[in-house]
Design an enzyme around this catalytic site. Structure first.
Site, mmCIF file in Angstrom:
data_model
loop_
_atom_site.group_PDB
_atom_site.id
_atom_site.type_symbol
_atom_site.label_atom_id
_atom_site.label_comp_id
_atom_site.label_asym_id
_atom_site.label_seq_id
_atom_site.Cartn_x
_atom_site.Cartn_y
_atom_site.Cartn_z
ATOM 1 N N ARG A 59 84.830 0.542 1.350
ATOM 2 C CA ARG A 59 83.594 -0.450 1.549
ATOM 3 C C ARG A 59 84.090 0.415 3.023
ATOM 4 N NH1 ARG A 59 88.698 -2.733 -0.476
ATOM 5 N NH2 ARG A 59 89.037 -3.309 1.416
ATOM 6 N N GLU A 96 99.633 -0.565 1.867
ATOM 7 C CA GLU A 96 100.498 -1.816 2.523
ATOM 8 C C GLU A 96 100.737 -1.896 0.612
ATOM 9 O OE1 GLU A 96 98.681 -6.265 2.984
ATOM 10 O OE2 GLU A 96 96.952 -4.968 2.862
#
Length: 171
Positions: A59, A96
């Site tokens: 992205r 994460e």
């Protein structure tokens, strides 16, 4: 002025349980919102020389290519392992929700190139820090790291404290 928050969709438990994914595809589907974001990201680096804009898979590519075009700079993709066809440098990192690595073509950045590093979201900072390490291994000078969104509660900015850091939205 466009309220870009309305174009960011929360997807709970993606890509794994407990993660709230910030989906920018509604923003990309709006020409007005995309144009507004591009103009704001350009303001962050106004007056600075940029030779290369680095975008992180996948992205980060959307706005990085637009930024490169507007800045008349080259675009450099940083991708996941095995996706680039030429000789690469590799940098592992923690993100994460697990471990991964990034790669860059070994000839993508020249010593002394002024580099803008862009990604859509700054979360824990692992991905962005790995990208910065790759840029610096090739001799690039990072002018700024910029993002559409920063998830400040994950403290990713702490891993990038030696760079100028800008984000359009902070959650």
């Amino acid at each position: 002025m466009v309220a870009i928050e309305q174009y960011i969709r929360d997807i709970p438990d993606f890509p794994k349980q407990g993660v709230v994914f910030k989906d920018i595809t509604p923003l990309l589907a709006s020409a007005e919102a995309t144009a507004f974001c591009l103009s704001e990201l350009l303001k962050f680096i106004e007056g600075q020389r940029i030779d290369k804009v680095v975008g992180i898979e996948s992205r980060g590519f959307f706005f990085a290519t637009l930024l490169a075009n507007e800045l008349q700079a080259g675009f450099v993709p940083i991708r996941k392992p095995g996706k680039l066809p030429y000789n690469t440098l590799k940098q592992p990192y923690t993100l994460e929700y697990g471990m991964d690595a990034l790669e860059i073509h070994e000839d993508a950045i020249q010593k002394g190139d002024k580099v803008l590093m862009h990604d859509d979201v700054l979360a824990t900072g692992g991905t962005a820090r790995a990208a910065c390490k790759l840029i610096e291994k090739l001799g690039g000078e990072i002018v700024q790291c910029n993002f559409l969104i920063e998830l400040s509660f994950l403290k990713g900015a702490e891993k990038l404290n030696k760079y100028e850091l800008r984000a359009m939205l902070t959650y």
